[in-house]
Design an enzyme around this catalytic site. Sequence first.
Site: not given
Length: 305
Positions: A19, A64-65, A164, A181, A229, A255, A257
């Site tokens: 469930k 499942t109940d 970067f 940045r 990274q 990322n 941006h």
Amino acid sequence: MAVNSRPSRPVLGQNQYGKAENRVVRIVRDGATHHIKDLNVSVSLSGDMDDVHYSGSNANVLPTDTTKNTVYAFAKEHGIESAEQFGIHLARHFVTSQEPIHRARIRIEEYAWERIETSGEARHSFVRKGQETRLAQITFDGETWEVVSGLKDLVVMNSTNSEFWGYVKDTYTTLPEAYDRILATQVSGRWRFNWTGDEETAPDWDTSYEQVKKHMLEAFAETYSLSLQQTLYAMGARIIDNRGEIDEVRFSLPNKHHFLVDLEPFGLKNDNEVYFAADRPYGLIEATILRDGCEAHIPVDLTNL
């Protein structure tokens, strides 16, 4: 010689049932002060289930109940100390109480609430926290435990101390190098405990979660980043170095941006002040950081956890 052309019977492969997304809210009333645990619990069971697939026999099937009802009953009977501990109770119950069930996997999302403080004595009002969603997955096969905790949707940003540049350039490269940045990401992370099932040596799950998050955020904030990274590795390494109960950390970091807006057409200078936040496409950085000598268990695709 005649060739037997009778087709072979297809063979059942890996399977499970249960469930999914049982929403359970547990209130603990301590006088006028109330405490909330708000979970989304998914139960997945596997074992001796060939007959139900081949012939439709439900002789080995726990409905499942029933698994849904168990989640709610356990919230009352055992309480919810932590997502991990609640999942451990459930996994142990399903495997040890039903002979056909050989393995249980419990996945939990926890939604946090903050108390609304007022001048009155009552402390029963809350506001939903808008940061991350806490995660846990507990797997038990009758002998071996695996506990993986995590979080998703934790959005973080450094407005400077990120660069970067020096990357490979070819005919199709248009990205300008950046020496100051914005670095922003939406953290999805999982970490695997080395706990083997002994209740006396079980971590304090809540404290562990808060400490992992603390080290993760400190590493993000304190790392002068030359690449996402590098930041990812610093986050995972700090967790491994400071939390001895954890052997593996996996991050998926999009990322988010932020590009400087060209304001020259308006006669304005943009000195790293105004940015366009792009939601897509985005760079996606993923990696696993392991304690030396350990093997990776956490799936590469965190959506499958």
